[in-house]
Design a protein around this motif. Structure first.
Motif, PDB file in Angstrom:
ATOM      1  N   VAL A  36       0.843  -1.200   0.000  1.00  0.00           N
ATOM      2  CA  VAL A  36       0.000   0.000   0.000  1.00  0.00           C
ATOM      3  C   VAL A  36       0.880   1.252   0.000  1.00  0.00           C
ATOM      4  O   VAL A  36       0.599   2.226  -0.697  1.00  0.00           O
ATOM      5  N   ALA A  37       1.954   1.209   0.767  1.00  0.00           N
ATOM      6  CA  ALA A  37       2.884   2.340   0.801  1.00  0.00           C
ATOM      7  C   ALA A  37       3.453   2.606  -0.586  1.00  0.00           C
ATOM      8  O   ALA A  37       3.563   3.762  -1.022  1.00  0.00           O
ATOM      9  N   SER A  38       3.813   1.543  -1.291  1.00  0.00           N
ATOM     10  CA  SER A  38       4.352   1.679  -2.644  1.00  0.00           C
ATOM     11  C   SER A  38       3.325   2.321  -3.570  1.00  0.00           C
ATOM     12  O   SER A  38       3.668   3.180  -4.397  1.00  0.00           O
ATOM     13  N   MET A  39       2.045   1.923  -3.435  1.00  0.00           N
ATOM     14  CA  MET A  39       0.986   2.504  -4.255  1.00  0.00           C
ATOM     15  C   MET A  39       0.814   3.998  -3.967  1.00  0.00           C
ATOM     16  O   MET A  39       0.441   4.771  -4.854  1.00  0.00           O
ATOM     17  N   CYS A  40       1.107   4.403  -2.731  1.00  0.00           N
ATOM     18  CA  CYS A  40       0.986   5.811  -2.333  1.00  0.00           C
ATOM     19  C   CYS A  40       2.238   6.616  -2.656  1.00  0.00           C
ATOM     20  O   CYS A  40       2.247   7.844  -2.521  1.00  0.00           O
ATOM     21  N   GLY A  41       3.306   5.915  -3.023  1.00  0.00           N
ATOM     22  CA  GLY A  41       4.551   6.603  -3.334  1.00  0.00           C
ATOM     23  C   GLY A  41       5.288   7.098  -2.112  1.00  0.00           C
ATOM     24  O   GLY A  41       5.950   8.152  -2.156  1.00  0.00           O
ATOM     25  N   VAL A  42       5.182   6.361  -1.002  1.00  0.00           N
ATOM     26  CA  VAL A  42       5.880   6.748   0.227  1.00  0.00           C
ATOM     27  C   VAL A  42       6.743   5.589   0.705  1.00  0.00           C
ATOM     28  O   VAL A  42       6.631   4.468   0.205  1.00  0.00           O
ATOM     29  N   SER A  43       7.570   5.836   1.687  1.00  0.00           N
ATOM     30  CA  SER A  43       8.442   4.790   2.215  1.00  0.00           C
ATOM     31  C   SER A  43       7.609   3.709   2.898  1.00  0.00           C
ATOM     32  O   SER A  43       6.478   3.953   3.323  1.00  0.00           O
ATOM     33  N   HIS A  44       8.199   2.524   3.024  1.00  0.00           N
ATOM     34  CA  HIS A  44       7.455   1.404   3.602  1.00  0.00           C
ATOM     35  C   HIS A  44       7.183   1.598   5.095  1.00  0.00           C
ATOM     36  O   HIS A  44       6.349   0.900   5.674  1.00  0.00           O
ATOM     37  N   THR A  45       7.858   2.559   5.721  1.00  0.00           N
ATOM     38  CA  THR A  45       7.624   2.816   7.143  1.00  0.00           C
ATOM     39  C   THR A  45       6.542   3.883   7.372  1.00  0.00           C
ATOM     40  O   THR A  45       5.996   3.986   8.468  1.00  0.00           O
ATOM     41  N   ALA A  46       6.237   4.666   6.336  1.00  0.00           N
ATOM     42  CA  ALA A  46       5.287   5.778   6.491  1.00  0.00           C
ATOM     43  C   ALA A  46       3.899   5.357   6.994  1.00  0.00           C
ATOM     44  O   ALA A  46       3.312   6.046   7.837  1.00  0.00           O
ATOM     45  N   PRO A  47       3.343   4.226   6.534  1.00  0.00           N
ATOM     46  CA  PRO A  47       2.005   3.847   7.004  1.00  0.00           C
ATOM     47  C   PRO A  47       1.912   3.628   8.514  1.00  0.00           C
ATOM     48  O   PRO A  47       0.836   3.799   9.107  1.00  0.00           O
ATOM     49  N   TYR A  48       3.045   3.284   9.134  1.00  0.00           N
ATOM     50  CA  TYR A  48       3.020   2.984  10.567  1.00  0.00           C
ATOM     51  C   TYR A  48       2.793   4.229  11.422  1.00  0.00           C
ATOM     52  O   TYR A  48       2.531   4.116  12.621  1.00  0.00           O
ATOM     53  N   LYS A  49       2.840   5.395  10.805  1.00  0.00           N
ATOM     54  CA  LYS A  49       2.504   6.619  11.533  1.00  0.00           C
ATOM     55  C   LYS A  49       0.999   6.717  11.748  1.00  0.00           C
ATOM     56  O   LYS A  49       0.532   7.472  12.599  1.00  0.00           O
ATOM     57  N   HIS A  50       0.255   5.962  10.933  1.00  0.00           N
ATOM     58  CA  HIS A  50      -1.208   6.024  10.994  1.00  0.00           C
ATOM     59  C   HIS A  50      -1.858   4.702  11.400  1.00  0.00           C
ATOM     60  O   HIS A  50      -2.942   4.701  11.986  1.00  0.00           O
ATOM     61  N   PHE A  51      -1.192   3.582  11.095  1.00  0.00           N
ATOM     62  CA  PHE A  51      -1.774   2.273  11.380  1.00  0.00           C
ATOM     63  C   PHE A  51      -0.731   1.352  12.005  1.00  0.00           C
ATOM     64  O   PHE A  51       0.380   1.250  11.499  1.00  0.00           O
ATOM     65  N   ARG A  52      -1.127   0.685  13.067  1.00  0.00           N
ATOM     66  CA  ARG A  52      -0.214  -0.191  13.801  1.00  0.00           C
ATOM     67  C   ARG A  52       0.232  -1.376  12.945  1.00  0.00           C
ATOM     68  O   ARG A  52       1.384  -1.795  12.976  1.00  0.00           O
ATOM     69  N   ASP A  53      -0.700  -1.925  12.191  1.00  0.00           N
ATOM     70  CA  ASP A  53      -0.405  -3.068  11.330  1.00  0.00           C
ATOM     71  C   ASP A  53      -1.447  -3.132  10.220  1.00  0.00           C
ATOM     72  O   ASP A  53      -2.336  -2.282  10.138  1.00  0.00           O
ATOM     73  N   LYS A  54      -1.347  -4.142   9.370  1.00  0.00           N
ATOM     74  CA  LYS A  54      -2.253  -4.217   8.226  1.00  0.00           C
ATOM     75  C   LYS A  54      -3.697  -4.474   8.663  1.00  0.00           C
ATOM     76  O   LYS A  54      -4.641  -4.021   8.008  1.00  0.00           O
ATOM     77  N   ASP A  55      -3.877  -5.175   9.773  1.00  0.00           N
ATOM     78  CA  ASP A  55      -5.232  -5.427  10.267  1.00  0.00           C
ATOM     79  C   ASP A  55      -5.928  -4.120  10.650  1.00  0.00           C
ATOM     80  O   ASP A  55      -7.138  -3.961  10.416  1.00  0.00           O
ATOM     81  N   GLU A  56      -5.171  -3.209  11.225  1.00  0.00           N
ATOM     82  CA  GLU A  56      -5.753  -1.922  11.600  1.00  0.00           C
ATOM     83  C   GLU A  56      -6.148  -1.130  10.353  1.00  0.00           C
ATOM     84  O   GLU A  56      -7.185  -0.451  10.344  1.00  0.00           O
ATOM     85  N   LEU A  57      -5.364  -1.226   9.302  1.00  0.00           N
ATOM     86  CA  LEU A  57      -5.716  -0.548   8.053  1.00  0.00           C
ATOM     87  C   LEU A  57      -6.949  -1.193   7.431  1.00  0.00           C
ATOM     88  O   LEU A  57      -7.849  -0.491   6.959  1.00  0.00           O
ATOM     89  N   VAL A  58      -7.025  -2.510   7.445  1.00  0.00           N
ATOM     90  CA  VAL A  58      -8.198  -3.200   6.906  1.00  0.00           C
ATOM     91  C   VAL A  58      -9.456  -2.783   7.671  1.00  0.00           C
ATOM     92  O   VAL A  58     -10.511  -2.536   7.080  1.00  0.00           O
ATOM     93  N   ASN A  59      -9.336  -2.669   8.988  1.00  0.00           N
ATOM     94  CA  ASN A  59     -10.476  -2.228   9.797  1.00  0.00           C
ATOM     95  C   ASN A  59     -10.887  -0.803   9.438  1.00  0.00           C
ATOM     96  O   ASN A  59     -12.081  -0.486   9.390  1.00  0.00           O
ATOM     97  N   ALA A  60      -9.901   0.052   9.186  1.00  0.00           N
ATOM     98  CA  ALA A  60     -10.195   1.441   8.806  1.00  0.00           C
ATOM     99  C   ALA A  60     -10.899   1.495   7.449  1.00  0.00           C
ATOM    100  O   ALA A  60     -11.813   2.297   7.245  1.00  0.00           O
ATOM    101  N   ILE A  61     -10.476   0.638   6.546  1.00  0.00           N
ATOM    102  CA  ILE A  61     -11.120   0.566   5.232  1.00  0.00           C
ATOM    103  C   ILE A  61     -12.563   0.113   5.394  1.00  0.00           C
ATOM    104  O   ILE A  61     -13.492   0.689   4.815  1.00  0.00           O
ATOM    105  N   ASN A  62     -12.765  -0.904   6.209  1.00  0.00           N
ATOM    106  CA  ASN A  62     -14.112  -1.424   6.450  1.00  0.00           C
ATOM    107  C   ASN A  62     -15.016  -0.352   7.064  1.00  0.00           C
ATOM    108  O   ASN A  62     -16.175  -0.189   6.669  1.00  0.00           O
TER     109      ASN A  62
END
Length: 198
Positions: A36-62
């Motif tokens: 997902v980070a690659s699709m956004c054009g950011v570093s692979h660590t950037a998503p962790y500023k907003h989501f603890r892990d992929k499950d948290e992102l999936v929950n946010a999407i839901n």
């Protein structure tokens, strides 16, 4: 390589939107924060500023998809709160319109690893949140059933029948299994009206 910069708050929304696309393309097994980070054009660590892990992102999407679906139906329900029959018709049309205009939401909610489940036990719906699209549909249906004096024992069957009808229309139109040359919402309204002739 320079990564795209975002104003505060923009990246979180981009992660949700691109995460939805990735889930629809690859499913849960092919989903990762790194992708997902690659699709956004950011570093692979950037998503962790907003989501603890992929499950948290999936929950946010839901949560985002469910909230938008709920809003689409509840807004229509409030416009026709004093006209039960018209309210249920317009909610049905809003359902179909929402899914046709947002096919990525349709796929995520009903054609993926993240099903939007309706739970029934002992002839009642349970675990149905008050701020869910289905709860809007239930409340509107019951108001209509009351004015036509429908036997309460038939409520569950009739609600599922009507929900299935608009759901089926949404899928058939979205997937172009029905190629209707006219206004698909007018077609939807005619079908809903015919189904209300109990």
């Amino acid at each position: 390589m320079d990564k795209k910069s975002y104003h505060h708050g923009d990246l979180k929304q981009q992660l949700i939107e691109n995460g939805l696309l990735l889930l629809n393309q690859k499913g849960l097994e092919g989903f990762s924060l790194r992708k997902v980070a690659s699709m956004c054009g950011v570093s692979h660590t950037a998503p962790y500023k907003h989501f603890r892990d992929k499950d948290e992102l999936v929950n946010a999407i839901n949560e985002e998809v469910s909230k938008k679906f709920y809003s689409a139906l509840s807004e229509v329900a409030s416009l026709y709160k004093n006209a039960p029959k018209l309210q249920i018709i317009e909610i049905g049309k809003a359902y179909v319109r929402f899914m046709v205009e947002n096919p990525e939401y349709l796929k995520f909610m009903f054609l993926s690893d993240n099903p939007y489940s309706i739970k029934i036990k002992d002839n009642i719906f349970y675990e149905c949140k008050e701020n869910s699209a289905f709860s809007v549909f239930i409340h509107s249906s019951k108001k209509y059933f009351e004015i036509i004096n429908l036997d309460k024992d038939l409520y569950i069957d009739k609600i599922l029948s009507m929900w299935s009808l608009v759901h089926g229309m949404a899928i058939l139109i979205s997937k172009k299994s029905i190629e209707y040359r006219g206004n698909y919402l007018k077609l939807t309204e005619r079908i809903i009206r015919s189904s209300l002739e109990i």
